[in-house]
Each structure stands twice: as C-alpha cells, then as structure tokens.
Write an enzyme that holds these catalytic residues in place. Structure first.
Site, short mmCIF file in Angstrom:
data_model
loop_
_atom_site.label_atom_id
_atom_site.label_comp_id
_atom_site.label_asym_id
_atom_site.label_seq_id
_atom_site.Cartn_x
_atom_site.Cartn_y
_atom_site.Cartn_z
N THR A 217 -47.68 18.32 20.30
CA THR A 217 -46.34 18.73 20.69
C THR A 217 -46.22 20.16 20.24
O THR A 217 -46.94 20.60 19.38
CB THR A 217 -45.30 17.89 19.89
OG1 THR A 217 -45.43 16.53 20.25
CG2 THR A 217 -43.86 18.33 20.14
N THR A 235 -43.20 18.14 24.66
CA THR A 235 -44.45 17.38 24.48
C THR A 235 -44.82 16.55 25.71
O THR A 235 -43.95 16.23 26.52
CB THR A 235 -44.29 16.42 23.29
OG1 THR A 235 -45.54 15.81 22.97
CG2 THR A 235 -43.31 15.30 23.59
N VAL A 246 -40.87 6.67 25.15
CA VAL A 246 -40.20 7.91 24.74
C VAL A 246 -40.50 8.11 23.27
O VAL A 246 -40.30 7.20 22.46
CB VAL A 246 -38.68 7.81 24.99
CG1 VAL A 246 -37.97 9.03 24.41
CG2 VAL A 246 -38.39 7.70 26.48
N GLY A 247 -40.98 9.30 22.92
CA GLY A 247 -41.27 9.60 21.52
C GLY A 247 -40.06 10.17 20.82
O GLY A 247 -38.91 9.98 21.25
N ASP A 248 -40.32 10.89 19.75
CA ASP A 248 -39.22 11.47 18.97
C ASP A 248 -38.75 12.80 19.52
O ASP A 248 -37.62 13.22 19.27
CB ASP A 248 -39.67 11.66 17.51
CG ASP A 248 -40.91 12.56 17.43
OD1 ASP A 248 -41.77 12.49 18.32
OD2 ASP A 248 -41.00 13.34 16.46
N GLY A 269 -46.29 14.92 15.60
CA GLY A 269 -47.01 13.79 15.01
C GLY A 269 -46.46 12.49 15.57
O GLY A 269 -45.70 12.50 16.55
N GLY A 271 -44.43 9.96 16.73
CA GLY A 271 -42.98 9.93 16.90
C GLY A 271 -42.32 8.66 16.41
O GLY A 271 -41.20 8.68 15.91
N1 ASP Z 1 -44.18 13.49 18.37
C1 ASP Z 1 -44.78 13.34 19.65
C2 ASP Z 1 -44.53 11.96 20.15
O1 ASP Z 1 -44.61 11.02 19.39
C3 ASP Z 1 -46.24 13.57 19.67
C4 ASP Z 1 -46.75 14.58 18.72
O2 ASP Z 1 -46.05 15.42 18.25
O3 ASP Z 1 -47.93 14.59 18.39
O4 ASP Z 1 -44.33 11.83 21.33
#
Ligand code: ASP
Length: 372
Positions: A217, A235, A246-248, A269, A271
C-alpha cells in the site's frame, strides 16, 4: 436551547478536554510515507513548498506516482488481483483544514482511486462508495475505465492458481494424468518447464508471491508551513483476496486518520489486524493525549500484539506498520517487526520522509525482532 446548567457542564467538559498538543509547526514542510513512497514525499513537499499546493492535493499527487506505476504490484495499475484475477482497489483521503474525508472500496477499472476518493469527499454528501457504485461515480466524473491487470500481474496470478492443491494434491489448473513425465516435478523445475520463456528472476518473484501473497500500500501524510495537514492511503490490498474483500486502507480511522488540531496517521500491512484496533485513529488519539509520534505508534502496535496475547508465533505471520506525523512536525514510522528476511538477507522496515525537500529513508521503530 441550552440550559444554564448544561452550559456550565459543557464549559467544564470543554475545559477538561485535551488541548492541541501542537506548538508552532515552525514553518516546515514535511511529508512522510510508507517505504514505497520516496518519490511521493519528494513530490508532495516540492508541490507544497514551491507551487503552493494544498496539503491533500500534494499528497495525492505523490501517491499517484505509485498508482500509475505498473511495477508497483501493491497499488493501482499493476496491483496484484483478487482470486479471480480482477484488480480491486481501496483508497481514502482526509483533508485536515476542512475536516473532511472520502473513500472508495473495491473499485475496479480506475488507476487512481485516491482521486476518486477525493471526489467522493468534495462532490457527494457521503464519505464512502464501494464496488460498482464507486466505478459508476468515477465514470460519471469522466474517469476512464481501464484494464488494471498487467501481463506481469496476470502471469503471477495464474502461477498462484496453478500452485494450489486440494487435499489429494490435485488442481484442475495443473497438468493432467496424461501429461508427459516431469509435469509433476518439484515446484522450481515444474515452473521452468511450464514457463520456459520466463526469466529466472520473474519465476522467483512470482513463486514468492504465490507462496507469500503480499500486502502493500502507499500511505502519504503532508504538513505545510502553516500547520495544515492531510493524508491519503491507496492500495490494491491483499494479493489473491476474496472478491469484495475490503482492507483497512479505505476505512477512515483504520488506514488513515487526520485531526487538524493534533496530527495525522496512516497504515500499511495486514489490514485485518489494523481494523481491529482502529489503528490510525488510535495513533492520532495517542498524540492528542500528548504522546510523541514514536510512542503513539508503539502503543498502538502493543494493542495489536495484545489481540494475540503477545504470541510471537501468531504475530510472526503478519506485518503491520504505522506512520505518524504530529502538527508540530514530530514524526515516526513504526512496525510490528524490525524487518524481514528475503533469501537470507535482512531488510529493515523503513519509511520515507521529506523535511523541506530533504528526502530520505529512515528506519521504523519496532515492537518485536525477527530472528533469521
Ligand atoms: N493494508 C492493506 C490491506 O490490508 C495492505 C497493505 O498495506 O499491505 O488491504
């Protein structure tokens, strides 16, 4: 109408509320970002300082570089797709001075979801649009729908699909019973046989992606000389995710949070772990209560670890990073782990920063240390 008693209570409550921790920002222009954001922070500070760009426009211009770069397989165009081979993107923006936010989740076909998130903020009475509705909204505003899957990403996805096995070791996407001898060789040999035209570097990378689906991301935060702040997170999410996951990143308070009075934070990271601690909001709230940027991110990471009773075996299966920028210019990147090992080589977890145009990578503070 407010009664005299209520008025008294509200005044007392207001007096007890934490005051802005920020002193004068000292006129500095600062941008911080995740490790893939060196170009983003460089551009963001240049645009703010030399071209008087608004903090949000500067941060968005910065992340657009990664969104449009086919070689960044974690963001925008070229991002690794979902399990059906379709790229789905998440993004959010927050504008400190006007205290507004916008986001899009699971949007397909648009290279720069950060720009769509900004339009959601500016041109709708909503904060978040998802899926088909987000795409229609983007098209209504003149965005072109495009294929986001690059050849490199498509091949990596196909290879992942072919690497899967059912409990009996079978996969319909693999060679059949009637295949010539050698078709069921161990992975590396099988890969070379199946993809004879591909370079060893590509096959190594694609196999790594299949075995350890990446997250990735870009988060970028920006502070100008007047103390105005904004942020953006964008991201393609977790590689090979379930469609619709859906991530964070698009969740205000998880992947991104900005409080114009105190500071801004963002995350990259896994999410799922971040959402459970409302990470970016937690980091900003820590700064609002007076913590330094470094302490604020470490405290939040401790809450993530607590969710697994600090069990290193479970925590070792993911990474999570926070980026924090206080209104007074104090900043930090913080990671759950000190870094990772790739082919025996230790790579420290880092973040990008530019202070008044001096752009560089810095090490994150970390909670836990990986052994080789
Ligand atoms: N945070 C993002 C998600 O979980 C992915 C990432 O940042 O590596 O979608």
């Amino acid at each position: 109408m407010i009664s005299r008693r209520n008025w008294f209570l509200s005044s007392a409550a207001l007096a007890a509320a934490p005051q802005a921790t920020a002193q004068s920002p000292g006129g500095r222009f600062i941008s911080i970002a995740s490790s893939n954001g060196l170009r983003a922070v460089t551009l963001a500070v240049t645009l703010m300082k030399q071209r008087n760009y608004d903090t949000l426009d500067a941060a968005i211009s910065g992340v657009n570089i990664q969104e449009e770069d086919p070689e960044d397989n974690s963001v925008g165009y070229g991002g690794l797709p979902n399990e059906e081979g379709i790229v789905e993107l998440d993004a959010s923006v927050m504008h400190g001075p006007t205290r507004r936010a916008g986001s899009v989740a699971s949007i397909r076909g648009i290279k720069t979801p950060s720009k769509v998130a900004k339009l959601v903020m500016e041109r709708t009475d909503h904060i978040m649009l998802a899926g088909e509705g987000a795409l229609r909204f983007a098209k209504a505003h003149g965005f072109q729908e495009e294929e986001l899957l690059t050849e490199k990403s498509r091949k990596a996805w196909l290879l992942w699909k072919e690497s899967l096995r059912d409990p009996r070791g079978h996969n319909n996407w693999g060679p059949g019973l009637d295949a010539p001898a050698g078709a069921d060789n161990p992975p590396r040999a099988w890969l070379r046989q199946r993809y004879p035209g591909e370079s060893p570097e590509f096959l190594d990378w694609a196999w790594e992606m299949a075995m350890h689906p990446i997250t990735g991301t870009i988060n970028c935060l920006a502070l100008n000389g007047k103390g105005e702040m904004s942020g953006v997170t964008t991201t393609s999410g977790l590689a090979w995710k379930l469609p619709g996951r859906v991530g964070d990143s698009p969740i205000i308070g998880a992947g991104l949070f900005v409080d114009q009075d105190h500071g801004a934070a963002g995350s990259t990271g896994r999410g799922e772990e971040n959402i459970r601690v409302a990470g970016a909001h937690t980091v900003v709230e820590n700064m609002r209560h007076g913590m330094s940027a470094k302490d604020a991110v470490l405290d939040c990471l401790k809450r993530v670890a607590r969710n697994y009773n600090n069990d290193p075996a479970k925590l070792g299966r993911f990474d999570l990073n926070f980026y924090a920028l206080r209104k007074d210019g104090d900043f930090a990147g913080g990671s759950l782990w000190n870094g990772s090992y790739s082919r025996g080589q230790f790579q420290p977890r880092r973040f990008a920063v530019s202070v008044d145009g001096n752009a560089r990578m810095e090490n994150c503070v970390h909670l836990l240390e990986r052994k080789a």
